[in-house]
Design a protein around this motif. Structure first.
Motif, mmCIF file in Angstrom:
data_model
loop_
_atom_site.group_PDB
_atom_site.id
_atom_site.type_symbol
_atom_site.label_atom_id
_atom_site.label_comp_id
_atom_site.label_asym_id
_atom_site.label_seq_id
_atom_site.Cartn_x
_atom_site.Cartn_y
_atom_site.Cartn_z
ATOM 1 N N TYR A 1 2.586 -3.432 -9.069
ATOM 2 C CA TYR A 1 2.538 -1.978 -8.940
ATOM 3 C C TYR A 1 2.670 -1.263 -10.278
ATOM 4 O O TYR A 1 3.157 -0.142 -10.356
ATOM 5 C CB TYR A 1 3.646 -1.513 -7.990
ATOM 6 N N ASP B 1 6.898 1.161 -2.679
ATOM 7 C CA ASP B 1 6.971 -0.161 -2.065
ATOM 8 C C ASP B 1 8.009 -1.038 -2.762
ATOM 9 O O ASP B 1 8.704 -1.833 -2.116
ATOM 10 C CB ASP B 1 5.604 -0.852 -2.130
ATOM 11 N N SER C 1 -0.332 0.452 -0.307
ATOM 12 C CA SER C 1 0.439 -0.782 -0.220
ATOM 13 C C SER C 1 -0.494 -1.984 -0.227
ATOM 14 O O SER C 1 -1.502 -2.012 0.473
ATOM 15 C CB SER C 1 1.283 -0.785 1.054
#
Length: 540
Positions: A378, A427, A534
């Protein structure tokens, strides 16, 4: 009048060798080890300000008998430090390996044990030579890993034989000796196994090893009027120079390791390390030898040549242009090309990404395998960047959390423009990352500078993906693959180019880029990060 050392009686009633390090080598001596003989046995003593070792007797007469040999060993160690590291020739390295082999054969001559024991020794030796520690691992072309496993398996034997002869050798010579020693130990295991089975013919390999001859003093270089520099000298000087200054940017350990591998391999090929005798023809012959062996990829060979060029260029700079004044001899060597592999093949596929992230939830994983894949997935960060995070680098602005990727505190990034503050995706937060940081800080008694991850995080994650998760696609880069995937996800999600470049550390640092100048920009950057969907909800 010089006072000669004598045995020293300690409070426990035992006599000791207790000798201060001479002033001219005191700094070099601190932290080194010296091998001290006592009849047929030896002991290894660590030096601080003195060389200290028990003579293993409470009788003065016996202590006086043992003292001269012990003192001679210590004085030989001082002389070794004065000479500095020497470069072993091929013959000398082979001779030292032969000495270790002979010792292992001799000590088990009367009672060689069970054949299965030596079969196990041979198996473990073979694993180390392939860069592996067990049979479950996947063999990959990684010279650094092989160097690590050889060092772990045979490094103690190298130290022992060098200590016996009071030798200090260059890093390249050590790697050369490790290679010869690993082969010699295979032979020793085979001989001992044969003896255990009733065959004392010794396999016919004993005579192939030459006798060890002490290195001659370095010859003078008539062109420069001084001792010829070696490639190791050049690299050591570079490391020292880069560490100077209040805001120094030291040479990265990974860079040093790669350059030392090149020194070892090139010098093994040409037979010595002296830099001022390198020729274009030698480098080209080395290139062709590597290509003909077919063990390394063309890209790896090309990088080897580039790294050698870098080392020679360091030497030219250190010599203020007096070395190779007509130009770097490596420049004229054409580097081999390799068929291009599409970037997509280096990248995690979405199914692979989901598998890795879900697997991190397995209990009993290391901190590195639990969190580094999430942070890289991420952010598109190079794994070496979050590996260096400290507790103080996780901070909040406007209700959003960020991680600071910085060179402060002696840390390193790929370029000076890689400094950045990256939003932590929801997340990652949902996985409990902040609790992990808080636990780390609490365990360090509130120390904000405590490291979140071990320095070995990169290799831990890579090995876990390859060997435990069995994601062995050859083209995939288990750590760097997140970087390509994040950039694709950011493009697909409509993230602004300037935000994507800043988050991934591709920023040029120019004034027209909209992020990173102050905390006022961070909330907008967090909004851009929230566009990333996600991975666990994504479809292939």
């Amino acid at each position: 009048m010089k006072i000669m050392p004598n045995p020293v009686l300690r409070d426990n009633g035992t006599y000791y060798l207790w000798v201060a390090a001479p002033a001219d080598v005191a700094k070099k001596a601190k932290g080194t080890f010296v091998t001290i003989p006592f009849g047929d046995t030896t002991t290894r003593a660590k030096i601080n300000t003195h060389a200290k070792a028990s003579l293993r007797t409470k009788e003065l007469t016996e202590a006086r008998k043992r003292f001269p040999a012990a003192l001679a060993a210590v004085e030989a160690h001082w002389d070794s430090l004065r000479r500095g590291p020497i470069e072993l020739s091929h013959k000398q390295a082979l001779a030292l390996a032969g000495e270790v082999r002979a010792a292992f054969v001799a000590v088990f001559d009367e009672n060689p044990g069970e054949p299965q024991m030596w079969q196990d020794v041979s198996r473990r030796n073979a694993l180390a030579q392939k860069g592996l520690v067990n049979e479950l691992q996947v063999e990959i072309d990684d010279p650094l890993k092989t160097q690590e496993t050889l060092e772990a398996r045979f490094g103690g034997l190298v130290d022992a034989v060098l200590g016996k002869r009071h030798l200090s050798i260059t890093a390249a010579s050590r790697m050369k000796l490790l290679g010869h020693l690993s082969t010699a130990m295979n032979e020793a295991a085979a001989v001992n196994e044969a003896k255990a089975l009733g065959d004392y013919s010794d396999g016919g390999h004993t005579d192939k090893y030459p006798e060890y001859v002490e290195p001659k003093a370095q010859e003078k270089d008539h062109d420069t009027g001084g001792n010829s520099k070696t490639l190791t000298d050049v690299l050591d000087q570079r490391i020292k120079d880069k560490a100077l200054g209040k805001d120094a940017v030291p040479v990265k350990k990974g860079t040093e390791d790669k350059l030392r591998i090149v020194i070892q391999e090139f010098c093994d090929f040409r037979g010595h390390e002296t830099i001022n005798t390198i020729t274009t023809e030698q480098v080209d012959q080395w290139k062709r030898a590597m290509l003909n062996k077919g063990k390394l990829s063309n890209n790896t060979i090309s990088q080897r040549i580039q790294n050698l060029r870098t080392l020679v260029e360091y030497g030219r700079v250190q010599a203020f242009g007096k070395l190779f004044p007509e130009g770097n001899p490596v420049d004229l060597v054409e580097r081999p090309e390799a068929a291009a592999v599409p970037s997509s093949e280096h990248t995690f596929r979405l199914g692979e990404a989901r598998s890795v992230l879900l697997a991190t939830r397995t209990k009993s994983l290391s901190d590195e395998t639990r969190w580094l894949p999430w942070l890289c997935a991420y952010s598109g960060a190079r794994i070496s960047e979050p590996t260096q995070l400290r507790a103080e680098d996780i901070f909040e602005v406007g209700g959003r959390w960020f991680m600071r990727l910085t060179t402060m505190g002696g840390r390193s990034l790929k370029t000076q423009h890689s400094e950045r503050r990256v939003p932590i995706h929801d997340d990652v937060l949902s996985e409990g990352f902040l609790n992990f940081v808080a636990d780390k800080k609490a365990a360090s008694k509130g120390n904000p500078t405590c490291r979140l991850f071990a320095a070995s995080g990169q290799s831990k994650v890579r090995d876990w993906v390859r060997r435990t998760l069995k994601i062995t696609r050859a083209e995939l880069q288990p750590n760097h693959g997140w970087r390509h995937l994040f950039e694709d996800m950011a493009l697909s999600a409509g993230m602004q180019d300037s935000a994507r470049n800043y988050i991934t550390g591709r920023t040029r640092g120019s004034s027209d880029e909209g992020y990173g100048k102050s905390e006022a920009m961070l909330p907008g950057l967090a909004v851009q990060m929230s566009l990333i969907p996600s991975y666990l909800d994504s479809e292939d």
